[in-house]
Design an enzyme around this catalytic site. Structure first.
Site, short mmCIF file in Angstrom:
data_model
loop_
_atom_site.label_atom_id
_atom_site.label_comp_id
_atom_site.label_asym_id
_atom_site.label_seq_id
_atom_site.Cartn_x
_atom_site.Cartn_y
_atom_site.Cartn_z
N ASP A 170 0.84 -1.21 0.00
CA ASP A 170 0.00 0.00 0.00
C ASP A 170 0.87 1.26 0.00
OD1 ASP A 170 -1.25 -2.27 1.25
OD2 ASP A 170 -2.79 -0.98 2.11
N ASP A 228 -0.76 -2.89 -4.23
CA ASP A 228 -1.94 -2.88 -3.35
C ASP A 228 -2.55 -1.48 -3.45
OD1 ASP A 228 -3.82 -3.30 -1.14
OD2 ASP A 228 -2.59 -5.00 -0.61
N ASP A 229 -3.37 -1.09 -2.47
CA ASP A 229 -4.02 0.21 -2.59
C ASP A 229 -3.00 1.34 -2.81
OD1 ASP A 229 -6.65 -0.79 -2.07
OD2 ASP A 229 -6.14 -0.92 0.06
N HIS A 274 -4.17 -1.49 -6.45
CA HIS A 274 -5.59 -1.75 -6.26
C HIS A 274 -6.45 -0.50 -6.35
CE1 HIS A 274 -4.67 -5.77 -3.95
NE2 HIS A 274 -4.24 -5.77 -5.20
N ARG A 299 -12.84 2.60 -4.84
CA ARG A 299 -13.50 1.56 -4.04
C ARG A 299 -13.87 2.09 -2.66
NH1 ARG A 299 -10.54 -4.18 -2.88
NH2 ARG A 299 -8.73 -2.89 -2.36
N LYS A 347 -15.16 0.02 0.79
CA LYS A 347 -15.61 -1.25 1.37
C LYS A 347 -15.80 -1.08 2.87
CE LYS A 347 -10.86 -3.00 1.20
NZ LYS A 347 -9.91 -4.04 0.83
#
Ligand SMILES: *[C@@H]1O[C@H](CO)[C@@H](O)[C@H](O)[C@H]1NC(C)=O
Length: 371
Positions: free
Chosen positions: A189, A210-211, A232, A265, A267
Site C-alpha cells: 500500500d 496494493d491500494d 488496487h 473503491r 468497502k
C-alpha cells in the site's frame, strides 16, 4: 573533541567551539542551544542527537538490520533532509524502518536523494499474510502541522506510509515498487491513513501492488494530482471493526489510476458499525482496470467480500463526478452492494467507462447512482 562530534558535522557548533573554546562539560548545553545544520551519516547518531539540531541532514545512511531510523519527538520546527541513498539492513521483523514525529516538521529530499528499501530481500508473494515477517516502512504518526516533500522511495518490503497525524501535507512523493510486479511484491500500500485529520496528498506517484491510498478512518482528507499504477486503486476501507470507524469529508480528485485492480473503491465491514460520509471522487481517469471501475460494498469480512451486505456503516453524501476511462475485458464497470437503508444522498455524474461488463448483482442501489 568527543568522538560523537566527529560523526556530527555541525557547522554552527564547530564555529562556536572554535570561537568560545568551551570546556567539554559545556558542550552538551551548547549543542542544545545550537540552531545549526547537523549532518549525520549514522542512524544511531541521528537519533541520539536529534533534539540538538534545527536541521538534520541524513546523508547516505545505512540503517542497521532490525533498527528504526528513529526521528520521533523532534523539536518543533525541525527540518529533516534525506541526502544521497538511504538503505536498510536485512532482518525479518515488523519495523518500521523509519519513523518521524513532531510538530511543524519539514521533511525534504536533497537533489537526487533516494530511499531504497531493497524489498526483493523480503518479497515472497505473501505480503503481510504469511511467509517472511516484513518490516513496515514509514510511520508518520503524530507528525502534526508538518510537510513531507519530494521524497523518492523505492521497493519497500510491504506497506509504505502509515499515516496517523493531524494537518500533514505530503507533496510530490514518489513510491516506485514496480520491481515487485514480477518479483513477489504484495500488500505494498502507498498511503494507509487512519485516525487522522486534514491530510493532503498532492502530486504523488505510486507504482505498487496494493491500494494506492487506503483510508480506514479520518476526516478532511484530500488527494489530488495522483498517478497510481499497478495496484488496487483509490480506496476507502475497509471501514468497521477498529477503534475509529468514521470516515468523513474525503476527496480524491484530478488523478489517474492505471493497470490496477480497481479504479475507486469503498468497502465496509460486514456486521460492523461506523460511517462513511461526504465523499467525493471527481475527475479521475482510469485505464487497464482488471476487476472493477467503481466498487462500493458493505460486505467485507476478514479481508474478503461475503456477498451479504449489512447496514451498520452507512455511506452517505457520496459524489461521483467525472470518472472516465477503459477497463480490461473481464472487468466490471460498476458494482454497488448496499444494505437495506445504508446508502443515501448520492450524486452520480459523468461516469463514462468503456470495456468490461456491467454487473447484474448490484443491490439496493440508491437513487442517483447507476450500476
Ligand atoms: C473538508 O476537507 C477539506 C480538505 O482537507 C477542507 O479544506 C474543508 O474545510 C473540509 N470541509 C469541512 C466542511 O470540514
Amino acid at each position: 573533541m568527543p568522538s560523537y562530534l566527529s560523526h556530527m558535522l555541525c557547522a554552527g557548533l564547530a564555529a562556536s567551539l572554535v570561537a568560545a573554546a568551551p570546556a567539554p562539560s559545556r558542550v552538551s548545553e551548547l549543542v542544545k542551544k545550537s540552531s545549526s545544520t547537523c549532518t549525520f551519516t549514522e542512524a544511531a547518531r541521528a537519533s541520539a542527537s536529534k533534539s540538538s539540531c534545527s536541521t538534520i541532514v541524513l546523508s547516505d545512511i545505512e540503517v542497521p538490520a532490525g533498527e528504526t531510523l528513529d526521528l520521533t519527538d523532534l523539536n518543533d520546527g525541525t527540518k529533516v533532509i534525506f541526502e544521497g541513498t538511504t538503505t536498510f539492513g536485512y532482518e525479518e521483523w515488523d519495523g518500521p524502518l523509519i519513523k518521524i514525529s513532531g510538530s511543524g516538521i519539514t521533511v525534504e529530499a536533497a537533489d537526487g536523494a533516494e530511499i531504497d528499501g531493497d524489498g526483493s530481500r523480503w518479497w515472497d508473494g505473501e505480503g503481510t499474510n504469511g511467509g517472511k515477517t516484513k518490516p513496515k516502512f514509514f510511520y508518520a504518526h503524530s507528525l502534526d502541522d508538518s510537510t513531507i516533500t519530494g521524497l523518492s522511495i523505492k521497493n519497500t518490503p510491504v506497506q509504505v506510509f502509515s499515516i496517523e497525524s493531524d494537518n500533514l501535507v505530503i507533496d510530490s512523493v514518489t513510491i516506485d515498487n514496480s520491481d515487485g510486479d514480477d518479483n513477489g511484491g504484495h500488500n505494498t500500500d502507498g498511503f494507509d491513513i487512519g485516525e487522522s485529520t486534514y491530510i493532503t496528498i498532492k502530486d504523488a506517484v505510486v507504482k505498487n501492488q496494493d491500494d494506492c491510498v487506503a483510508i480506514n478512518s479520518g476526516e478532511n482528507i484530500y488527494f489530488t494530482g495522483g498517478t497510481c499504477s499497478g495496484g488496487h486503486g483509490l480506496s476507502i476501507g475497509s471501514v468497521g471493526g477498529r477503534d475509529d470507524n468514521t470516515v468523513k469529508n474525503v476527496t480524491f480528485t484530478d488523478s489517474t489510476v492505471t493497470d490496477s485492480a480497481n479504479g475507486v473503491r469503498i468497502k465496509t465491514v460486514y456486521d460492523a458499525t461506523g460511517s462513511v460520509s461526504d465523499i467525493t471522487f471527481s475527475n479521475l481517469v482510469l485505464s487497464g482496470i482488471t476487476d472493477y471501475g467503481i466498487v462500493i460494498e458493505h460486505d467485507y469480512e476478514n479481508g474478503s467480500p461475503t456477498g451479504t451486505p449489512t447496514d451498520g456503516v452507512p455511506i452517505t453524501d457520496l459524489t461521483v463526478d467525472g470518472i472516465s476511462g477503459s477497463l480490461e475485458d473481464d472487468a466490471v464497470q460498476v458494482y454497488i452492494l448496499c444494505g437495506d437503508d445504508s446508502c443515501s444522498d448520492w450524486t452520480w455524474e459523468d461516469v463514462s467507462l468503456t470495456g468490461g461488463d456491467t454487473s447484474d448483482d448490484c443491490e439496493n442501489v440508491p437513487s442517483g447512482a447507476s450500476c
